[in-house]
Design an enzyme around this catalytic site. Sequence first.
Site, short mmCIF file in Angstrom:
data_model
loop_
_atom_site.label_atom_id
_atom_site.label_comp_id
_atom_site.label_asym_id
_atom_site.label_seq_id
_atom_site.Cartn_x
_atom_site.Cartn_y
_atom_site.Cartn_z
N GLU A 39 0.80 -1.14 0.13
CA GLU A 39 -0.05 0.17 0.09
C GLU A 39 0.75 1.27 0.06
O GLU A 39 1.94 1.45 0.95
CB GLU A 39 -0.94 0.16 1.15
CG GLU A 39 -1.76 1.24 1.62
CD GLU A 39 -2.56 1.78 0.09
OE1 GLU A 39 -2.24 2.76 -0.15
OE2 GLU A 39 -3.35 0.96 -0.17
N ASN A 118 -4.14 5.70 1.78
CA ASN A 118 -3.88 4.95 3.07
C ASN A 118 -4.24 3.56 2.96
O ASN A 118 -4.80 3.14 2.20
CB ASN A 118 -5.02 5.71 3.95
CG ASN A 118 -6.49 5.75 3.31
OD1 ASN A 118 -6.76 6.42 2.78
ND2 ASN A 118 -7.17 4.75 3.68
N MET A 122 -10.17 3.77 -0.28
CA MET A 122 -11.38 4.46 -0.07
C MET A 122 -12.31 3.88 0.96
O MET A 122 -13.23 4.77 1.40
CB MET A 122 -12.04 4.91 -1.35
CG MET A 122 -13.06 5.91 -1.47
SD MET A 122 -12.46 7.58 -1.24
CE MET A 122 -11.71 7.61 -3.02
N THR A 127 -19.37 5.29 2.48
CA THR A 127 -20.72 5.22 2.98
C THR A 127 -21.19 3.85 3.56
O THR A 127 -22.18 3.75 4.07
CB THR A 127 -22.04 6.04 2.15
OG1 THR A 127 -21.98 5.34 0.98
CG2 THR A 127 -21.45 7.48 1.75
N ALA A 129 -22.60 1.83 1.26
CA ALA A 129 -23.74 1.33 0.68
C ALA A 129 -23.32 0.06 -0.38
O ALA A 129 -22.46 0.34 -0.96
CB ALA A 129 -24.34 2.52 -0.20
N HIS A 442 -17.13 7.08 -7.83
CA HIS A 442 -17.31 5.69 -8.42
C HIS A 442 -16.89 5.54 -9.77
O HIS A 442 -17.66 5.09 -10.53
CB HIS A 442 -19.00 5.41 -8.38
CG HIS A 442 -19.70 5.72 -7.07
ND1 HIS A 442 -21.05 5.66 -6.86
CD2 HIS A 442 -19.38 5.74 -5.81
CE1 HIS A 442 -21.26 5.59 -5.69
NE2 HIS A 442 -20.07 5.58 -4.98
N ASN A 476 -13.34 -1.29 -9.13
CA ASN A 476 -14.33 -0.79 -9.64
C ASN A 476 -13.95 -0.57 -11.26
O ASN A 476 -14.94 -0.65 -12.04
CB ASN A 476 -14.78 0.80 -9.49
CG ASN A 476 -15.31 0.56 -7.75
OD1 ASN A 476 -15.74 -0.29 -7.50
ND2 ASN A 476 -15.51 1.73 -7.41
#
Length: 534
Positions: A39, A118, A122, A127, A129, A442, A476
């Site tokens: 990372e 980090n 993300m 959130t 969801a 996104h 993604n």
Amino acid sequence: MSRYPEETDVVIVGSGPTGATYARIIAETRPGTSVVMLEAGPTVSAPPGAHVKNIADPDERSQAQRRSAGPDADAETVAHPGEVKAGQLRARPGTFLVGDGAAGDGDDGLPVAAQSCNVGGMAAHWTGACPRPREGERVGFLPDLDALLHEAERLLGVTSQAFEDSPFGDLIVSRLAAELDGGRAPEARVGPMPLAVHRREDGALVWAGSDVVLGDVTRADPGFRLVDESLVTRVLVEDGQAAGVEVTDRTSGTTHIIRAAHVVVAADALRTPQLLWASGIRPTALGRYLNDQTQVVFAVRLRDVVDRAGEQSAQAEPGMGLSSTSGVTWVPYTDDEPFHGQIMQLDASPVPVAEDDPVLPGSVVGLGLFCAKDLSPEDRIDFSDERTDAFGLPAPTIRYRLSEKDHRELRRARERIVRWGRAIGEPLDDSPFTLPLGSSLHYQGTTRMGLEDDGSSVCRPDSELWDVPGVFVAGNGVIPTPTACNPTLTSVALAVRGAREIARRLSGDAERGRSQTWARAPLASLTEGGSHDS
């Protein structure tokens, strides 16, 4: 002892949910396998990869967010409602803007395209969801998609009951359902949002990050190693196959080589293609079909909730700064109305669309509609062979435009969100506002999956690159469809498929009495000034 081994079975670049998925599946199916996760950013939470919302002390939480902001770590990122409505280009806490390369000349671009740097990626700031994709959002050529999504829900700890006791949640659902559910299939009806969250015994909400995906099984596996502040600058290829990575230790400035037969690049939809480009891996579709979700936001004050004031507690969750009053509601995507809707109490929303009611907390809610993009190979990221970014990698330029279809659907979304808002309360504004492009975070499509190697995809259905065996991509960017729903659940599901393929190959190697499938030929020389810690 070096922070880096000379060789390993699997190298994972990036510690977000999809990189964590590869580590978890391999740990569960092939315990003891040597896996190194690298990372570029620091560890900002405990356990590593945990969501910063779970940090009880607000100063410590703010510090964790600042340390996640990469080269902009000292920049002010807190946006206020007025700034959001004015379209000011501000990064959310825990992120940093792409900056000068966010828009090419004459393009719409993604002016608030942002990233985090980090451990946990993300997912330390999201959130939570996790809706399932529907209809045109689904990857139609994967027959096992539903089983993969179910496995992703297990890894993320997804539930639809996180806010089941919120006094205003059922009210919002019932009012929206009366407005929208007629004619919708049962699975497309209004309901509580599936969230990657659970409650502690004391009632506090705990938001999932990569720590939940890794789980105790991965952290306890003797073969697993997570190394932070480690910037991978090149994927190494020998004889057309994965051979390892070159990594710079950001704590010392030294450069190291880690040999591996399997390399998983799970940086994000912007940095994964960037690293492949820097490595000379440049398939036709790399960086193309970039898509985001244009976001429309509206705020309302719930009607007729004063009498419920005694039923709800204005006291925040212990240590979490979040009151469970109106919860998170989901309006699923349909092909007829290609929007994904989420209605959130303000303190659960990453976008401060309004000020809450100090008398009755939770009575002001924000509605958000995400619009699916009209996909085009011309929406892309170009990488420079001359200029570099703050990390020394090829500088990106985002070439991105909304099509006529996108503008038409955006106008429809603005009309729909006002109608939805009026169904549940009194609008606080005369009209909704469209957030600057890139606000959803996104980003998808830049390393997209395909069924055939026809130049329109980067990887196979198991996420392995068409052109370089042994190199897998995750995140993604792998999603090949235009989605409006939050994409993390889908990208984790696709990562499960890739991780199982690596585990299958490792099992085959063991059965043949060998754990490596690559020849130990000399690697290309290190970058100038680097050193190999032996």
